[in-house]
Design an enzyme around this catalytic site. Sequence first.
Site, PDB file in Angstrom:
ATOM      1  N   ASP A  34     -17.269  -0.278  36.408  1.00 42.03           N
ATOM      2  CA  ASP A  34     -18.513  -1.148  38.170  1.00 42.03           C
ATOM      3  C   ASP A  34     -20.010  -0.409  36.642  1.00 42.03           C
ATOM      4  O   ASP A  34     -20.080   0.540  36.735  1.00 42.03           O
ATOM      5  CB  ASP A  34     -18.090  -0.071  38.529  1.00 42.03           C
ATOM      6  CG  ASP A  34     -16.428  -0.184  39.214  1.00 42.03           C
ATOM      7  OD1 ASP A  34     -15.824  -1.202  39.430  1.00 42.03           O
ATOM      8  OD2 ASP A  34     -15.744   0.082  38.897  1.00 42.03           O
ATOM      9  N   ASP A 176      -9.103  -5.691  42.427  1.00 44.59           N
ATOM     10  CA  ASP A 176      -9.316  -4.060  42.108  1.00 44.59           C
ATOM     11  C   ASP A 176     -10.149  -3.556  44.024  1.00 44.59           C
ATOM     12  O   ASP A 176     -10.174  -4.190  44.382  1.00 44.59           O
ATOM     13  CB  ASP A 176     -10.949  -5.205  41.740  1.00 44.59           C
ATOM     14  CG  ASP A 176     -12.442  -3.230  41.019  1.00 44.59           C
ATOM     15  OD1 ASP A 176     -11.484  -1.885  41.472  1.00 44.59           O
ATOM     16  OD2 ASP A 176     -13.150  -3.268  40.660  1.00 44.59           O
TER      17      ASP A 176
HETATM   18  C1  DX5 Z   1     -15.544  -0.744  43.800  1.00 38.47           C
HETATM   19  C2  DX5 Z   1     -15.630  -0.916  41.680  1.00 38.47           C
HETATM   20  C3  DX5 Z   1     -13.859  -0.140  42.002  1.00 38.47           C
HETATM   21  C4  DX5 Z   1     -13.963   1.199  42.014  1.00 38.47           C
HETATM   22  C5  DX5 Z   1     -12.419   1.458  42.667  1.00 38.47           C
HETATM   23  O1  DX5 Z   1     -16.661  -1.393  44.169  1.00 38.47           O
HETATM   24  O2  DX5 Z   1     -14.898  -2.473  41.535  1.00 38.47           O
HETATM   25  O3  DX5 Z   1     -13.608  -0.232  40.442  1.00 38.47           O
HETATM   26  O4  DX5 Z   1     -13.948   1.479  40.768  1.00 38.47           O
HETATM   27  O5  DX5 Z   1     -11.889   2.889  42.556  1.00 38.47           O
HETATM   28  P1  DX5 Z   1     -10.803   2.723  43.844  1.00 38.47           P
HETATM   29  O6  DX5 Z   1      -9.267   2.413  43.003  1.00 38.47           O
HETATM   30  O7  DX5 Z   1     -10.373   4.577  43.991  1.00 38.47           O
HETATM   31  O8  DX5 Z   1     -10.843   2.139  44.922  1.00 38.47           O
HETATM   32 ZN    ZN Z   2     -14.321  -2.902  39.814  1.00 38.51          ZN
END
Ligand code: DX5
Ligand code: ZN
Length: 217
Positions: A34, A176
């Site tokens: 990210d 996601d």
């Molecule tokens: C949020 C990100 C995600 C995040 C997901 O902005 O795009 O990729 O890291 O993390 P979890 O699975 O903990 O929601």
């Molecule tokens: Zn992400």
Amino acid sequence: MIKIAPSLLSCDLLHIGEELKKMEQSGADYVHIDCFDGHFAPNIAFGPDFVKAIKKGTSLPLDVHLMLENPLRFVSSFLDAGSDFLTFHQEVISQQEFASLSAKLHSRKVKTGLSLMPITPIEKIKPYLKNCDLVLVMSVMPGFSGQKFQENALQRIADLKKEREEMHASFLIEVDGGVNDTNAFSLIESGADILVSGSYLFEGNMKDKIERVKRYE
Ligand code: DX5
Ligand code: ZN
């Protein structure tokens, strides 16, 4: 078969080399990275130099999710860094820009992704779909790991799958945000091809968790 992309936002950054090995040994398919600029989303993380370092540390393909106000400014840097998938947000890119980006990325053998926030109507991305290798459906607002999964993602994924069939396209559908063992199976049923997961996968035994999800199919 369902593919799994652990999100490095939740890894132990102090031991990132070991975290990458753990991902490989646990059966992960991609490394999700990210990238935030503090404008598009209220967080700052992971730039091109980080992506470049990760590329040297793993043989898994890098799935790079750009949450930047002006992603066009940084495309070349993220390409040079070794991204395998580069995903842009519909909210900050026009359909024409996306079409030319897709051509540019393909000339570098990089796949083009398009993402949308949970509040963006799915209709908005339809004109872009013909240029997509991947559509990333966000099930939390961009910014942080550990947020609660937003249920509307299930219907959005099902709609996208239907749209893909109707247009005889082959883009992958990725989800996601807040993905864990309580929603993973419904997401697969709805049509997700790739599950991104951060906080759930990096807590406890990643290998067991990935195996359980993959056994489901
Ligand atoms: C949020 C990100 C995600 C995040 C997901 O902005 O795009 O990729 O890291 O993390 P979890 O699975 O903990 O929601
Ligand atoms: Zn992400």
